[in-house]
Structure formats: structure tokens, C-alpha cells
Design a protein around this motif. Sequence first.
Motif, PDB file in Angstrom:
ATOM      1  N   SER A   1       0.737  -1.185   0.108  1.00  0.00           N
ATOM      2  CA  SER A   1      -0.023  -0.051  -0.067  1.00  0.00           C
ATOM      3  C   SER A   1       0.948   1.293   0.014  1.00  0.00           C
ATOM      4  CB  SER A   1      -0.870   0.068   1.254  1.00  0.00           C
ATOM      5  OG  SER A   1      -1.733   1.157   1.282  1.00  0.00           O
ATOM      6  N   GLN A   2       1.807   1.200   0.781  1.00  0.00           N
ATOM      7  CA  GLN A   2       2.806   2.360   0.714  1.00  0.00           C
ATOM      8  C   GLN A   2       3.452   2.503  -0.620  1.00  0.00           C
ATOM      9  OE1 GLN A   2       3.971   3.871   3.894  1.00  0.00           O
ATOM     10  NE2 GLN A   2       4.884   5.309   2.578  1.00  0.00           N
ATOM     11  N   GLN A   3       3.939   1.495  -1.329  1.00  0.00           N
ATOM     12  CA  GLN A   3       4.382   1.770  -2.526  1.00  0.00           C
ATOM     13  C   GLN A   3       3.169   2.303  -3.614  1.00  0.00           C
ATOM     14  OE1 GLN A   3       5.934  -2.297  -3.469  1.00  0.00           O
ATOM     15  NE2 GLN A   3       7.851  -1.840  -2.437  1.00  0.00           N
ATOM     16  N   LYS A   4       2.246   1.893  -3.797  1.00  0.00           N
ATOM     17  CA  LYS A   4       0.963   2.429  -4.545  1.00  0.00           C
ATOM     18  C   LYS A   4       0.860   3.768  -4.178  1.00  0.00           C
ATOM     19  CE  LYS A   4      -3.560   1.562  -5.813  1.00  0.00           C
ATOM     20  NZ  LYS A   4      -3.818   3.076  -6.348  1.00  0.00           N
ATOM     21  N   THR A   5       0.832   3.897  -2.816  1.00  0.00           N
ATOM     22  CA  THR A   5       0.280   5.397  -2.320  1.00  0.00           C
ATOM     23  C   THR A   5       1.565   6.191  -2.659  1.00  0.00           C
ATOM     24  OG1 THR A   5      -0.810   4.636  -0.363  1.00  0.00           O
ATOM     25  CG2 THR A   5       0.141   6.990  -0.287  1.00  0.00           C
ATOM     26  N   ALA A   6       2.797   5.874  -2.911  1.00  0.00           N
ATOM     27  CA  ALA A   6       3.961   6.775  -3.145  1.00  0.00           C
ATOM     28  C   ALA A   6       3.666   7.078  -4.844  1.00  0.00           C
ATOM     29  CB  ALA A   6       5.223   6.101  -2.865  1.00  0.00           C
ATOM     30  N   SER A   7       3.354   6.010  -5.420  1.00  0.00           N
ATOM     31  CA  SER A   7       3.030   6.172  -6.850  1.00  0.00           C
ATOM     32  C   SER A   7       2.040   7.362  -7.121  1.00  0.00           C
ATOM     33  CB  SER A   7       2.995   4.630  -7.489  1.00  0.00           C
ATOM     34  OG  SER A   7       2.570   5.009  -8.956  1.00  0.00           O
ATOM     35  N   ASP A   8       1.036   6.822  -6.538  1.00  0.00           N
ATOM     36  CA  ASP A   8      -0.075   7.978  -6.676  1.00  0.00           C
ATOM     37  C   ASP A   8       0.201   9.155  -6.275  1.00  0.00           C
ATOM     38  OD1 ASP A   8      -1.681   5.635  -7.352  1.00  0.00           O
ATOM     39  OD2 ASP A   8      -2.771   5.318  -5.423  1.00  0.00           O
TER      40      ASP A   8
END
Length: 118
Positions: free
Chosen positions: A71-78
Motif C-alpha cells: 500500500s505504501q508503494q502504491k500510495t507513493a506512486s499515486d
Amino acid sequence: MNKAAEKTSQQVESIFVSPMRSYTLTALDYYDQIVSAQLDAVRAYSDLSIAQARTWLDVKDADSFKKAMESQQKTASDLMERMKGDGEKVTAISQSFMKDSQQAAEDTTKKVVETAKQ
């Protein structure tokens, strides 16, 4: 004498007052758009941060830790995509303001030249 004063008053209105009013309206519109964009961005960034914090609060074991990391990786990408879009939006607003300001300056210059010829 009254006609000369009226003509001078019209010239002042045409050359100074009207262009300043126009520029002020353009500037107010620009600031309104910029502030709205900034508030939208702050709200989105805050929402992402709070959602991410809630995700980390749910970590209880290795599996939930793995999900939180994903989730952290997706949030950083978003977040990066959002920041890119916000930057493009601010740039577009600023370019529009510059274009409108330049057009107003050109119009004012034309009025001054026309008035000077009279």
C-alpha cells in the motif's frame, strides 16, 4: 472648458482606470484558481497521508505488514502522479494569466497610441 474636462476624464478612464480594473479582475481570477488548486492538493495529500496512517495502524502480523508495504508503494506512486498533475495544473493557470495580462497590456498600449493621435 467642460468638453475638454469631459474628454480628459474619458481618456483617463480609457487609458488608466479601465485597464487597471480589467487587470485586477484577471488577477483575482488567477488567485482564486491558484488558491483552489492548492486547497484541492492539500486536501488530497492529507487524505492520502491519513489513509496510509490507518493502513499502518492495522499491521498485526507479517501478512498485514506486507500489505501495508504494498500500500505504501502504491500510495507513493499515486502521490507522485498527483503532484505531477498539480504542477501541470498550476503551470496552465499561470500561463493563462500571463497570456491574459500580456493581451491586456497590448490593448492598453493600442488605446494610448490611439488617444495620442487624437
